[in-house]
Design a protein around this motif. Structure first.
Motif, PDB file in Angstrom:
ATOM      1  N   TRP A 142       0.843  -1.179   0.000  1.00  0.00           N
ATOM      2  CA  TRP A 142       0.000   0.000   0.000  1.00  0.00           C
ATOM      3  C   TRP A 142       0.887   1.241   0.000  1.00  0.00           C
ATOM      4  N   ILE A 143       0.570   2.191  -0.872  1.00  0.00           N
ATOM      5  CA  ILE A 143       1.290   3.458  -0.889  1.00  0.00           C
ATOM      6  C   ILE A 143       0.287   4.590  -0.686  1.00  0.00           C
ATOM      7  N   THR A 144       0.794   5.752  -0.352  1.00  0.00           N
ATOM      8  CA  THR A 144      -0.049   6.941  -0.262  1.00  0.00           C
ATOM      9  C   THR A 144       0.063   7.683  -1.586  1.00  0.00           C
ATOM     10  N   TYR A 145      -1.063   7.706  -2.342  1.00  0.00           N
ATOM     11  CA  TYR A 145      -0.991   8.288  -3.672  1.00  0.00           C
ATOM     12  C   TYR A 145      -2.200   9.183  -3.925  1.00  0.00           C
ATOM     13  N   ASN A 146      -3.228   8.661  -4.644  1.00  0.00           N
ATOM     14  CA  ASN A 146      -4.375   9.505  -4.970  1.00  0.00           C
ATOM     15  C   ASN A 146      -5.659   8.678  -4.941  1.00  0.00           C
ATOM     16  N   ASP A 147      -6.781   9.318  -5.225  1.00  0.00           N
ATOM     17  CA  ASP A 147      -8.089   8.663  -5.155  1.00  0.00           C
ATOM     18  C   ASP A 147      -8.222   7.547  -6.187  1.00  0.00           C
ATOM     19  N   GLU A 148      -7.675   7.750  -7.358  1.00  0.00           N
ATOM     20  CA  GLU A 148      -7.752   6.726  -8.403  1.00  0.00           C
ATOM     21  C   GLU A 148      -7.064   5.433  -7.948  1.00  0.00           C
ATOM     22  N   TYR A 149      -5.905   5.603  -7.305  1.00  0.00           N
ATOM     23  CA  TYR A 149      -5.193   4.433  -6.776  1.00  0.00           C
ATOM     24  C   TYR A 149      -6.006   3.756  -5.678  1.00  0.00           C
ATOM     25  N   GLU A 150      -6.527   4.537  -4.744  1.00  0.00           N
ATOM     26  CA  GLU A 150      -7.311   3.974  -3.646  1.00  0.00           C
ATOM     27  C   GLU A 150      -8.521   3.216  -4.177  1.00  0.00           C
ATOM     28  N   GLN A 151      -9.184   3.752  -5.183  1.00  0.00           N
ATOM     29  CA  GLN A 151     -10.366   3.111  -5.753  1.00  0.00           C
ATOM     30  C   GLN A 151     -10.002   1.782  -6.418  1.00  0.00           C
ATOM     31  N   LEU A 152      -8.891   1.781  -7.149  1.00  0.00           N
ATOM     32  CA  LEU A 152      -8.452   0.544  -7.799  1.00  0.00           C
ATOM     33  C   LEU A 152      -8.145  -0.536  -6.775  1.00  0.00           C
ATOM     34  N   MET A 153      -7.390  -0.178  -5.738  1.00  0.00           N
ATOM     35  CA  MET A 153      -6.973  -1.179  -4.753  1.00  0.00           C
ATOM     36  C   MET A 153      -8.157  -1.676  -3.917  1.00  0.00           C
ATOM     37  N   LYS A 154      -9.124  -0.814  -3.667  1.00  0.00           N
ATOM     38  CA  LYS A 154     -10.337  -1.259  -2.973  1.00  0.00           C
ATOM     39  C   LYS A 154     -11.129  -2.223  -3.852  1.00  0.00           C
ATOM     40  N   GLY A 155     -11.122  -1.962  -5.160  1.00  0.00           N
ATOM     41  CA  GLY A 155     -11.801  -2.859  -6.087  1.00  0.00           C
ATOM     42  C   GLY A 155     -11.171  -4.242  -6.103  1.00  0.00           C
ATOM     43  N   VAL A 156      -9.835  -4.293  -6.101  1.00  0.00           N
ATOM     44  CA  VAL A 156      -9.123  -5.574  -6.054  1.00  0.00           C
ATOM     45  C   VAL A 156      -9.426  -6.293  -4.746  1.00  0.00           C
ATOM     46  N   GLU A 157      -9.382  -5.548  -3.648  1.00  0.00           N
ATOM     47  CA  GLU A 157      -9.683  -6.124  -2.330  1.00  0.00           C
ATOM     48  C   GLU A 157     -11.083  -6.719  -2.305  1.00  0.00           C
ATOM     49  N   SER A 158     -12.050  -5.990  -2.823  1.00  0.00           N
ATOM     50  CA  SER A 158     -13.435  -6.465  -2.837  1.00  0.00           C
ATOM     51  C   SER A 158     -13.589  -7.693  -3.725  1.00  0.00           C
ATOM     52  N   PHE A 159     -12.905  -7.699  -4.862  1.00  0.00           N
ATOM     53  CA  PHE A 159     -12.973  -8.841  -5.778  1.00  0.00           C
ATOM     54  C   PHE A 159     -12.500 -10.112  -5.088  1.00  0.00           C
ATOM     55  N   LEU A 160     -11.446 -10.012  -4.306  1.00  0.00           N
ATOM     56  CA  LEU A 160     -10.864 -11.198  -3.676  1.00  0.00           C
ATOM     57  C   LEU A 160     -11.520 -11.543  -2.342  1.00  0.00           C
ATOM     58  N   GLU A 161     -12.075 -10.563  -1.663  1.00  0.00           N
ATOM     59  CA  GLU A 161     -12.721 -10.831  -0.382  1.00  0.00           C
ATOM     60  C   GLU A 161     -14.201 -11.179  -0.543  1.00  0.00           C
ATOM     61  N   ASN A 162     -14.872 -10.568  -1.495  1.00  0.00           N
ATOM     62  CA  ASN A 162     -16.307 -10.802  -1.702  1.00  0.00           C
ATOM     63  C   ASN A 162     -16.586 -10.938  -3.200  1.00  0.00           C
ATOM     64  N   PRO A 163     -16.114 -12.023  -3.800  1.00  0.00           N
ATOM     65  CA  PRO A 163     -16.221 -12.148  -5.261  1.00  0.00           C
ATOM     66  C   PRO A 163     -17.651 -12.370  -5.766  1.00  0.00           C
ATOM     67  N   GLY A 164     -18.486 -13.035  -4.966  1.00  0.00           N
ATOM     68  CA  GLY A 164     -19.857 -13.303  -5.411  1.00  0.00           C
ATOM     69  C   GLY A 164     -19.872 -14.086  -6.699  1.00  0.00           C
ATOM     70  N   ASP A 165     -20.662 -13.611  -7.665  1.00  0.00           N
ATOM     71  CA  ASP A 165     -20.773 -14.331  -8.941  1.00  0.00           C
ATOM     72  C   ASP A 165     -19.549 -14.133  -9.831  1.00  0.00           C
ATOM     73  N   LYS A 166     -18.600 -13.326  -9.369  1.00  0.00           N
ATOM     74  CA  LYS A 166     -17.341 -13.177 -10.121  1.00  0.00           C
ATOM     75  C   LYS A 166     -16.379 -14.327  -9.860  1.00  0.00           C
ATOM     76  N   ASP A 167     -16.738 -15.190  -8.908  1.00  0.00           N
ATOM     77  CA  ASP A 167     -15.883 -16.339  -8.576  1.00  0.00           C
ATOM     78  C   ASP A 167     -16.174 -17.469  -9.558  1.00  0.00           C
ATOM     79  N   ILE A 168     -15.712 -17.275 -10.773  1.00  0.00           N
ATOM     80  CA  ILE A 168     -16.012 -18.201 -11.865  1.00  0.00           C
ATOM     81  C   ILE A 168     -14.961 -19.310 -11.937  1.00  0.00           C
ATOM     82  N   ALA A 169     -15.181 -20.276 -12.811  1.00  0.00           N
ATOM     83  CA  ALA A 169     -14.275 -21.406 -12.961  1.00  0.00           C
ATOM     84  C   ALA A 169     -12.989 -20.982 -13.661  1.00  0.00           C
TER      85      ALA A 169
END
Length: 623
Positions: A142-169
């Motif tokens: 994690w680095i201190t950068y800007n909102d675009e970076y924070e949004q991207l990294m939160k998206g990755v975190e959400s994908f891996l922590e709560n994938p839902g129907d994105k957890d495909i084969a």
């Protein structure tokens, strides 16, 4: 009027006796230089008395001249020796000749030097900084950068922590066609087919819950091992590395679709030979990257089965391909390809490619007034950069004789040429390592320690060291003990100056990590103190970093909200010296590159290139 003695009329061997009546009187300087008579001015004048008569006396001048010449020579010699002593040349000559040990001059030199330092009211600035090795993955921490970076990294975190129907084969990300191509290439190398593994264990797994988060896959190193070997390959005599087509390195190609990624991935692994150094001969030889992979041994990684050990080369190649395919799919799902790839290019430029220039600029702008700078995790290329920079004009740049060429992480010292005109007298790293406590295994790697002797311009002899501690800090106490023992044995009277990344912890795991409080008790027992005093504050942090989800070891990943609690936020950096002789006037830490520290901020940042703060202190010799 002058009086002169009459010349003898008869030359006799008998001593001539004269009386007052034998003197005649002459006017002024009325003396014939050729008549053999002594000039009248060589004799006393009865009309003169006291000092005037004494100074006009020939006998006085004849006898005092040799004394005056001797005094002049003595003063000149004294001044010359004083200058040589203050500049460290005399001490260096004595050390090299062996006379220093015979004469026992170290303690005397130290005492005289300290007296000179006190008399001058000398203030000394000492700095230490673990500049951190270049991280090939710009997304790992994690680095201190800007909102675009924070949004991207939160998206990755959400994908891996709560994938839902994105957890495909897996087969929907790494297709059957891709696998078939891969298996054909593997068999073409003479390796076993991995189709049974694919059909029975991998193609139907869910990409997040059953692959990325599978702890057994992690403990078997089936994805992390090929990533470690092929992520970034440094080429001989080439500053630009070769990078595997993946999200988590400096690869600059187009990863906007699975097909474009796969085309480049195949070419990288199977078609593109690269020159690599042969460890036995030292010569460069061409090698395809797939042939650089190493078998995974059950003896080292016991979770792997015997059959998987036999098939570990093709099996890890397949798992590595699946891992990269999932990363590319995930990034293009949580963000538009153009956005995240542009962000990555900026991060690679600032965090990786501009790391050396940023580091040098900070040192030159903020810390060039230091008398000593201790650096850790320094590459050989950066040593060359310092020497060629403005810093090289003002500092002696000292690196270990036995540099670490494999990890390329070395401890280095910069000595001010004004404060230490003679530079390093000698390197004593081997003596320190030979002084490790008997029977104790000290986890020190090549290049971690650099220890030297040097003499300050005031005449104070120093042992100066820079040290990079192991991850758990278990080598920190033994290394200090070895330094103290080395000084007592061979360098009595030398001051100790020790800048280090101690890798100490606020809440250390008992017997597994080095407690910062216990570290304080350790250095105090040797009569030493630190820039933080005798008892360091456990919450006076010099690191604040946490792993993201964009790296192979997801078990070490921190959520954005957990960076403070689960990250590496600890008091790790120190400057150690003798409490008896120096007092701290000011100490500060810096995670901005501008001489200031922002608490509770993750770093590095795009402008501050290290995950360790800079630590600097100003001290003065005690009266």
């Amino acid at each position: 009027m002058r009086r002169r003695q009459p010349s003898p009329k008869n030359k006799k061997k008998d001593k001539m006796v004269t009386t007052e009546g034998d003197y005649s009187t002459v006017q002024g300087d009325d003396v014939d230089p050729e008549d053999g008579n002594v000039p009248a001015s060589f004799y006393g004048d009865k009309k003169s008395s006291g000092l005037r008569a004494l100074f006009r006396s020939y006998n006085f001048r004849r006898r005092s001249l040799p004394c005056m010449v001797a005094t002049f020579l003595l003063v000149g010699l004294t001044v010359s020796l004083t200058i040589a002593y203050r500049r460290g040349h005399l001490d260096e000559a004595l050390q090299k000749s062996g006379a220093g040990h015979y004469l026992g001059d170290s303690s005397v030199a130290a005492d005289k030097g300290m007296m000179a330092m006190k008399a001058a009211g000398r203030k000394l600035q000492w700095t230490t900084w673990n500049i951190a090795a270049i991280n090939n993955n710009p997304f790992e921490y994690w680095i201190t950068y800007n909102d675009e970076y924070e949004q991207l990294m939160k998206g990755v975190e959400s994908f891996l922590e709560n994938p839902g129907d994105k957890d495909i084969a897996v087969k929907e990300v790494f297709s059957e066609e891709m696998f078939t191509e891969l298996d054909t290439k593997l068999q073409g190398l003479g390796w076993a087919s991995v189709k049974t593994y694919w059909d029975d264990q991998y193609k139907d797994r869910k990409i997040v819950s059953q692959f990325m988060k599978d702890p057994l896959l992690g403990s078997k190193r089936l994805a992390s091992m090929p990533d470690r070997i092929t992520n970034t390959i440094n080429l001989p005599n080439n500053p630009d590395p070769v990078c595997r087509p993946t999200v988590i390195n400096q690869y600059d190609g187009d990863l906007s679709t699975q097909s474009r990624w796969w085309s480049e991935w195949k070419r990288f692994m199977f078609e593109k030979p690269v020159p690599v150094k042969n460890k036995q001969t030292g010569e460069a030889e061409e090698k395809r990257i797939v042939n650089m992979l190493q078998p995974i041994k059950k003896a080292k990684y016991p979770d792997i089965t015997e059959q998987e050990e036999k098939d570990s080369l093709p099996l890890q190649t397949m798992c590595g391909a699946i891992f990269d395919a999932i990363l590319v799919h995930m990034m293009n799902t949580v963000s538009e390809p153009a956005k995240w790839q542009d962000l990555k290019r900026t991060m690679v430029s600032e965090l990786n490619k501009m790391k050396f220039p940023h580091t040098l600029q900070i040192l030159q702008a903020q810390y060039s007034n230091s008398d000593v700078i201790a650096l850790q995790e320094v590459s050989s290329n950066f040593v060359d950069s310092i020497q060629k920079s403005q810093m090289g004009e003002y500092f002696h740049v000292i690196s270990p004789k036995d540099m670490d060429s494999a990890r390329d992480q070395n401890s280095v010292l910069l000595l001010s040429k004004a404060s230490f005109p003679g530079g390093a007298t000698q390197e004593i790293t081997s003596e320190v390592e030979a002084s490790f406590p008997a029977g104790e295994s000290v986890p020190v790697a090549k290049g971690d320690i650099l220890a030297i002797t040097a003499t300050h311009s005031d005449g104070v002899p120093f042992v100066i060291a820079s040290f990079h501690g192991d991850t758990n800090g278990l080598a920190t106490k033994p290394v200090l003990t070895a330094l103290v023992n080395t000084i007592q044995k061979s360098f009595a009277g030398h001051e100790l100056l020790f800048g280090l990344d101690a890798n100490t912890y606020e809440h250390a795991k008992p017997n597994k990590q080095q407690s910062v409080v216990d570290w304080g008790r350790h250095y105090v027992k040797y009569g030493l103190t630190s820039c933080w005093g005798d008892t360091p504050n456990p919450s006076n942090y010099t690191t604040f970093n946490a792993r993201t989800y964009l790296q192979p070891q997801l078990n070490k990943a921190c959520k954005q909200s957990d960076k403070r609690e689960k990250g590496d936020v600890n008091p790790k950096d120190f400057i150690i010296f003798k409490k008896k002789h120096f007092q701290v006037l000011k100490t500060w830490k810096d995670n901005s590159g501008e001489g200031t520290y922002t608490e509770d901020m993750a770093f590095p940042t795009l402008t501050f290139p290290s995950d360790h703060a800079i630590l600097s202190t100003i001290v003065q010799a005690k009266e």
